[in-house]
Design a protein around this motif. Sequence first.
Motif, PDB file in Angstrom:
ATOM      1  N   SER A 196     -10.106  10.956   5.600  1.00 55.35           N
ATOM      2  CA  SER A 196     -10.734   9.646   5.388  1.00 55.35           C
ATOM      3  C   SER A 196     -10.059   8.869   4.266  1.00 55.35           C
ATOM      4  O   SER A 196      -9.978   7.628   4.315  1.00 55.35           O
ATOM      5  CB  SER A 196     -12.229   9.815   5.092  1.00 55.35           C
ATOM      6  N   ARG A 201      -7.031   7.196   5.723  1.00 54.11           N
ATOM      7  CA  ARG A 201      -7.447   6.142   6.660  1.00 54.11           C
ATOM      8  C   ARG A 201      -7.947   4.916   5.916  1.00 54.11           C
ATOM      9  O   ARG A 201      -7.637   3.776   6.293  1.00 54.11           O
ATOM     10  CB  ARG A 201      -8.508   6.699   7.605  1.00 54.11           C
ATOM     11  N   GLU A 202      -8.707   5.133   4.864  1.00 57.13           N
ATOM     12  CA  GLU A 202      -9.293   4.006   4.133  1.00 57.13           C
ATOM     13  C   GLU A 202      -8.302   3.349   3.176  1.00 57.13           C
ATOM     14  O   GLU A 202      -8.253   2.125   3.061  1.00 57.13           O
ATOM     15  CB  GLU A 202     -10.523   4.494   3.358  1.00 57.13           C
ATOM     16  N   THR A 203      -7.481   4.153   2.494  1.00 56.93           N
ATOM     17  CA  THR A 203      -6.577   3.620   1.474  1.00 56.93           C
ATOM     18  C   THR A 203      -5.274   3.098   2.070  1.00 56.93           C
ATOM     19  O   THR A 203      -4.773   2.044   1.666  1.00 56.93           O
ATOM     20  CB  THR A 203      -6.260   4.700   0.423  1.00 56.93           C
TER      21      THR A 203
END
Length: 316
Positions: free
Chosen positions: A286, A289-291
């Motif tokens: 995650s 994916r987010e950063t």
Amino acid sequence: MKKALITGVNGQDGSYLAEYLVSYGYHVVGGLRSGTNRKDHSHNIKGIEFVDIDFTSQAKINELLLAVKPTEIYNFAAYSSGLGMFDDPTGIAEINGVSVARILEGIVSIDSNIKFCQASSSEMFGFVDESPQSEVTRFNPRTPYGAAKLYAHNMVNIYRKHYGVFACSAILYNHESPRRSLKFVTRKIVNAAVSIKYKVTDKLTLDALDVKRDWGFSEDYVRAMHLMLQHHQADDYVIASGIAHTVRDVCQIAFDHIGLDYRKFVEVAQSSSRAPETLVLVGDSSKARETLGWEPSLEFADLIRMMVDAEMKIFN
């Protein structure tokens, strides 16, 4: 023009990254151990320059960095993570561990602006305490391979925090492709399925069918490593699909794709004494994916079918 030095360019990951970076206009320099046959490992990538690397010598590494003048380094050079994770522990420590410290020391000595990405491994987690694993999960390697990778991973953190090097670790979970070696179970299964289809052999013997792993596509994972070096801040990231599948799943998908029932051809070795795993190596990506905005492009079943199709072309 950005210039990337890729160590271990002759492997699965190195070749995919070389193709990817060439498509983005990079000047790619592929590093190979002395004596490697360069023609066998170019994968028909145009415009790659090859150089020999002596990972045992700090002076040679420094000379190489002075000559190449890379803006980015991606390190894939390592002993195999397949069946050889216990073979030659001292050699594994030298290449998978100490050589990374030498590259980082070379960056500090020659050009501290060089960005560095290390191909770390989920094998560093070893005997896991929790599942899924993230960047903050405790490391507890169970093989010389995992221990050496952890040393390198720790050195990346030390050189990032103490020396200010833009150094990242990609904690890579199992990742496959048609370029995967036959030492690895996915390619072994795919190769056997096609061999049985063409009546070259009549069965496949495996150690276990219900072992679970988090498998993804190599090309997706090296793309994540490139994103890591384009981000404004160096950090470590778990790169994984986040979904565990069994060896049995690989067999079923591969054999189904060519119209065979794996149950008629696959058997478990009677001598196999593999202990059951209580917690599964499956990654929580995650953060990446987010950063970084990273997402895998290929689903597990499609990956196995792609590998089967590529294997069929070899037999044809």
